[in-house]
Design a protein around this motif. Structure first.
Motif, PDB file in Angstrom:
ATOM      1  N   LEU A   1       0.862  -1.176   0.000  1.00 59.97           N
ATOM      2  CA  LEU A   1       0.000   0.000   0.000  1.00 59.97           C
ATOM      3  C   LEU A   1       0.903   1.232   0.000  1.00 59.97           C
ATOM      4  O   LEU A   1       1.613   1.492   0.970  1.00 59.97           O
ATOM      5  CB  LEU A   1      -0.915   0.011   1.223  1.00 59.97           C
TER       6      LEU A   1
ATOM      7  N   ASP B   1       1.616   5.333  -0.404  1.00 60.00           N
ATOM      8  CA  ASP B   1       1.039   6.646  -0.167  1.00 60.00           C
ATOM      9  C   ASP B   1       1.330   7.522  -1.385  1.00 60.00           C
ATOM     10  O   ASP B   1       2.474   7.897  -1.640  1.00 60.00           O
ATOM     11  CB  ASP B   1       1.654   7.252   1.097  1.00 60.00           C
TER      12      ASP B   1
ATOM     13  N   SER C   1      -0.134  10.454  -1.820  1.00 57.73           N
ATOM     14  CA  SER C   1      -0.623  11.789  -1.479  1.00 57.73           C
ATOM     15  C   SER C   1       0.482  12.819  -1.718  1.00 57.73           C
ATOM     16  O   SER C   1       1.641  12.480  -1.930  1.00 57.73           O
ATOM     17  CB  SER C   1      -1.067  11.841  -0.011  1.00 57.73           C
TER      18      SER C   1
ATOM     19  N   MET D   1      -1.363  -1.362  -4.211  1.00 56.00           N
ATOM     20  CA  MET D   1      -2.499  -0.438  -4.121  1.00 56.00           C
ATOM     21  C   MET D   1      -1.960   0.933  -3.711  1.00 56.00           C
ATOM     22  O   MET D   1      -0.899   1.040  -3.113  1.00 56.00           O
ATOM     23  CB  MET D   1      -3.506  -0.937  -3.082  1.00 56.00           C
TER      24      MET D   1
ATOM     25  N   LEU E   1      -3.123   4.769  -1.927  1.00 59.39           N
ATOM     26  CA  LEU E   1      -4.124   5.359  -1.036  1.00 59.39           C
ATOM     27  C   LEU E   1      -5.218   6.118  -1.782  1.00 59.39           C
ATOM     28  O   LEU E   1      -6.385   6.053  -1.424  1.00 59.39           O
ATOM     29  CB  LEU E   1      -3.460   6.303  -0.031  1.00 59.39           C
ATOM     30  N   ASN E   2      -4.852   6.870  -2.801  1.00 58.87           N
ATOM     31  CA  ASN E   2      -5.812   7.745  -3.479  1.00 58.87           C
ATOM     32  C   ASN E   2      -6.302   7.221  -4.818  1.00 58.87           C
ATOM     33  O   ASN E   2      -7.149   7.848  -5.434  1.00 58.87           O
ATOM     34  CB  ASN E   2      -5.185   9.131  -3.668  1.00 58.87           C
ATOM     35  N   ASP E   3      -5.787   6.121  -5.266  1.00 60.26           N
ATOM     36  CA  ASP E   3      -6.200   5.537  -6.543  1.00 60.26           C
ATOM     37  C   ASP E   3      -7.063   4.323  -6.240  1.00 60.26           C
ATOM     38  O   ASP E   3      -6.618   3.380  -5.603  1.00 60.26           O
ATOM     39  CB  ASP E   3      -4.972   5.132  -7.357  1.00 60.26           C
ATOM     40  N   LYS E   4      -8.280   4.335  -6.674  1.00 57.79           N
ATOM     41  CA  LYS E   4      -9.216   3.252  -6.354  1.00 57.79           C
ATOM     42  C   LYS E   4      -9.144   2.091  -7.349  1.00 57.79           C
ATOM     43  O   LYS E   4      -9.950   1.183  -7.301  1.00 57.79           O
ATOM     44  CB  LYS E   4     -10.652   3.787  -6.299  1.00 57.79           C
ATOM     45  N   THR E   5      -8.166   2.111  -8.249  1.00 61.76           N
ATOM     46  CA  THR E   5      -7.986   1.021  -9.187  1.00 61.76           C
ATOM     47  C   THR E   5      -7.610  -0.243  -8.421  1.00 61.76           C
ATOM     48  O   THR E   5      -6.763  -0.210  -7.534  1.00 61.76           O
ATOM     49  CB  THR E   5      -6.865   1.347 -10.196  1.00 61.76           C
ATOM     50  N   THR E   6      -8.238  -1.341  -8.757  1.00 54.13           N
ATOM     51  CA  THR E   6      -7.904  -2.602  -8.097  1.00 54.13           C
ATOM     52  C   THR E   6      -7.423  -3.603  -9.131  1.00 54.13           C
ATOM     53  O   THR E   6      -7.977  -3.708 -10.217  1.00 54.13           O
ATOM     54  CB  THR E   6      -9.116  -3.191  -7.348  1.00 54.13           C
TER      55      THR E   6
END
Length: 82
Positions: free
Chosen positions: A24, A26, A28, A63, A65-70
């Motif tokens: 995960l 970051d 940001s 993954m 934090l700010n990208d919702k792509t999975t």
């Protein structure tokens, strides 16, 4: 309990073990404003390179934090470097 049954079960588990690694990151603005962007990139790429040569079955997923792509877990060789 039968010792042979215990040993067989442990052997089967060992043969089917898969190490799942979820990274995960970051993404940001705080990383960039702190001047740490290149350190994050280098750390990620270095860790990924080590996973590629790791023994056994390894699957990795990255993954942000700010990208919702999975994306699904995949072998480290298919993971994209930053």
């Amino acid at each position: 309990m039968n010792d042979n049954l215990i040993q067989l079960t442990q052997r089967q588990i060992t043969q089917h073990e898969v190490l799942l690694v979820l990274l995960l990151l970051d993404d940001s603005g705080s990383i960039e404003s702190g001047g740490n962007t290149q350190a994050v990139i280098d750390g990620y790429n270095g860790f990924l390179e080590n996973l590629r040569s790791a023994p056994g079955k390894v699957r990795v997923r990255t993954m942000f934090l700010n990208d919702k792509t999975t994306e699904a877990f995949s072998v480290p060789q298919q993971a994209k470097k930053l």
